[in-house]
Design a protein around this motif. Structure first.
Motif, PDB file in Angstrom:
ATOM      1  N   PHE A  89      11.365 -25.430 -43.842  1.00 52.88           N
ATOM      2  CA  PHE A  89      12.132 -26.735 -43.561  1.00 52.88           C
ATOM      3  C   PHE A  89      12.570 -26.305 -42.173  1.00 52.88           C
ATOM      4  O   PHE A  89      12.659 -25.187 -41.791  1.00 52.88           O
ATOM      5  N   PHE A  90      13.411 -27.153 -41.841  1.00 54.43           N
ATOM      6  CA  PHE A  90      14.121 -27.177 -40.420  1.00 54.43           C
ATOM      7  C   PHE A  90      15.634 -27.446 -40.664  1.00 54.43           C
ATOM      8  O   PHE A  90      16.037 -28.267 -41.170  1.00 54.43           O
ATOM      9  N   TYR A  91      16.318 -26.554 -39.688  1.00 49.78           N
ATOM     10  CA  TYR A  91      17.806 -26.672 -39.882  1.00 49.78           C
ATOM     11  C   TYR A  91      18.489 -26.937 -38.621  1.00 49.78           C
ATOM     12  O   TYR A  91      18.036 -26.128 -37.378  1.00 49.78           O
ATOM     13  N   ASN A  92      19.232 -27.429 -38.539  1.00 50.34           N
ATOM     14  CA  ASN A  92      20.078 -27.863 -37.279  1.00 50.34           C
ATOM     15  C   ASN A  92      21.386 -27.176 -37.195  1.00 50.34           C
ATOM     16  O   ASN A  92      22.324 -27.443 -38.198  1.00 50.34           O
ATOM     17  N   ARG A  93      21.468 -26.153 -36.278  1.00 47.41           N
ATOM     18  CA  ARG A  93      22.766 -25.271 -36.138  1.00 47.41           C
ATOM     19  C   ARG A  93      23.958 -25.823 -35.935  1.00 47.41           C
ATOM     20  O   ARG A  93      24.978 -25.773 -36.285  1.00 47.41           O
ATOM     21  N   ARG A  94      23.648 -26.846 -34.939  1.00 49.70           N
ATOM     22  CA  ARG A  94      25.019 -27.721 -34.936  1.00 49.70           C
ATOM     23  C   ARG A  94      25.619 -28.641 -35.827  1.00 49.70           C
ATOM     24  O   ARG A  94      26.811 -28.707 -35.946  1.00 49.70           O
ATOM     25  N   THR A  95      24.573 -29.496 -36.402  1.00 50.10           N
ATOM     26  CA  THR A  95      24.993 -30.398 -37.337  1.00 50.10           C
ATOM     27  C   THR A  95      24.994 -30.123 -39.015  1.00 50.10           C
ATOM     28  O   THR A  95      25.578 -30.873 -39.800  1.00 50.10           O
ATOM     29  N   ASP A  96      24.123 -29.057 -39.230  1.00 50.51           N
ATOM     30  CA  ASP A  96      24.038 -28.468 -40.494  1.00 50.51           C
ATOM     31  C   ASP A  96      23.057 -29.473 -41.093  1.00 50.51           C
ATOM     32  O   ASP A  96      23.049 -29.278 -42.457  1.00 50.51           O
ATOM     33  N   ALA A  97      22.206 -30.289 -40.587  1.00 51.16           N
ATOM     34  CA  ALA A  97      21.286 -31.070 -41.142  1.00 51.16           C
ATOM     35  C   ALA A  97      20.119 -30.283 -41.421  1.00 51.16           C
ATOM     36  O   ALA A  97      19.871 -29.277 -40.712  1.00 51.16           O
ATOM     37  N   SER A  98      19.491 -30.736 -42.354  1.00 46.77           N
ATOM     38  CA  SER A  98      17.955 -30.208 -42.765  1.00 46.77           C
ATOM     39  C   SER A  98      17.074 -30.778 -43.103  1.00 46.77           C
ATOM     40  O   SER A  98      17.360 -32.159 -43.681  1.00 46.77           O
ATOM     41  N   ARG A  99      16.004 -30.714 -42.939  1.00 47.43           N
ATOM     42  CA  ARG A  99      14.747 -31.767 -43.276  1.00 47.43           C
ATOM     43  C   ARG A  99      13.314 -30.784 -43.275  1.00 47.43           C
ATOM     44  O   ARG A  99      13.386 -29.781 -42.976  1.00 47.43           O
ATOM     45  N   VAL A 100      12.456 -31.318 -44.064  1.00 55.21           N
ATOM     46  CA  VAL A 100      11.192 -30.711 -44.393  1.00 55.21           C
ATOM     47  C   VAL A 100      10.141 -30.981 -43.212  1.00 55.21           C
ATOM     48  O   VAL A 100       9.605 -30.375 -42.962  1.00 55.21           O
ATOM     49  N   ASP A 101      10.376 -32.012 -42.498  1.00 55.96           N
ATOM     50  CA  ASP A 101       9.451 -32.389 -41.347  1.00 55.96           C
ATOM     51  C   ASP A 101      10.087 -32.079 -40.067  1.00 55.96           C
ATOM     52  O   ASP A 101      11.134 -31.812 -39.995  1.00 55.96           O
ATOM     53  N   HIS A 102       9.145 -31.749 -39.164  1.00 51.80           N
ATOM     54  CA  HIS A 102       9.527 -31.233 -37.942  1.00 51.80           C
ATOM     55  C   HIS A 102      10.385 -32.233 -37.171  1.00 51.80           C
ATOM     56  O   HIS A 102       9.898 -33.604 -36.909  1.00 51.80           O
ATOM     57  N   PRO A 103      11.497 -32.239 -36.662  1.00 52.18           N
ATOM     58  CA  PRO A 103      12.512 -33.132 -36.186  1.00 52.18           C
ATOM     59  C   PRO A 103      11.623 -33.696 -34.879  1.00 52.18           C
ATOM     60  O   PRO A 103      12.033 -34.744 -34.412  1.00 52.18           O
ATOM     61  N   GLY A 104      10.990 -32.992 -34.130  1.00 56.29           N
ATOM     62  CA  GLY A 104      10.393 -33.490 -33.017  1.00 56.29           C
ATOM     63  C   GLY A 104       8.867 -33.983 -33.041  1.00 56.29           C
ATOM     64  O   GLY A 104       8.457 -34.317 -31.734  1.00 56.29           O
ATOM     65  N   LYS A 105       8.199 -33.894 -33.991  1.00 56.36           N
ATOM     66  CA  LYS A 105       6.670 -33.966 -34.025  1.00 56.36           C
ATOM     67  C   LYS A 105       6.422 -35.359 -33.828  1.00 56.36           C
ATOM     68  O   LYS A 105       5.699 -35.765 -32.826  1.00 56.36           O
TER      69      LYS A 105
END
Length: 164
Positions: A96-112
């Protein structure tokens, strides 16, 4: 001649995370695997509509300088957006993908999807330059800048009045 954009759009692949399906009546629809959303129009269709306006603007201003600047700005904005994301694995090894600044996470690539759209746009601009070689070789006039909003137009007019 804008028909080439319509032809490209008609044959465009679906963005990452989307798939094409047919309903029981034979109508094509698009399904987003991440959100579960279904839509009738190819999700990238708006990019092709944007490219119609892009070509009209290139013809109106006499060159590609504004479009080239926008592509650079979009690429930089995407780079900044992705800087805080990192790929990690959970205890079971699932990615999964984790955002260090916002603590958000998601399974799909955030920039794909954004990378796909930016590359598609850059490819279409390149094709447009091949179709409009004289405008592609035009140099930016001294002090040229696109005025895109009514407020900016008002600002330019006020500066011109003040200068006279």
């Amino acid at each position: 001649d804008l028909i080439w954009i319509a032809e490209e759009g008609f044959n465009a692949p679906v963005p990452p995370g989307w798939s094409t399906h047919e309903d029981s009546l034979g109508r094509v629809y698009f399904f987003c695997e991440v959100t579960g959303e279904s839509v009738w129009n190819n999700p990238i269709e708006s990019l092709y509509q944007e490219m119609v306006e892009c070509q009209r603007r290139v013809v109106r201003v006499g060159g590609f300088w504004d479009i080239d600047d926008e592509l650079i700005e979009e690429e930089e904005a995407l780079r900044i957006h992705l800087a805080d994301w990192m790929e990690v694995r959970d205890v079971d090894g699932a990615r999964f993908f984790y955002n260090r600044r916002t603590d958000a996470s998601r399974v799909d690539h955030p920039g794909k999807a954004a990378c796909f759209a930016l590359k598609t746009k850059a490819d279409l601009v390149q094709r447009m330059k091949e179709i409009l070689p004289i405008l592609a070789s035009a140099t930016r006039p001294e002090g040229a800048q696109e005025v895109s909003t009514g407020q900016e137009l008002d600002d330019v007019e006020q500066r011109q009045r003040a200068a006279t």
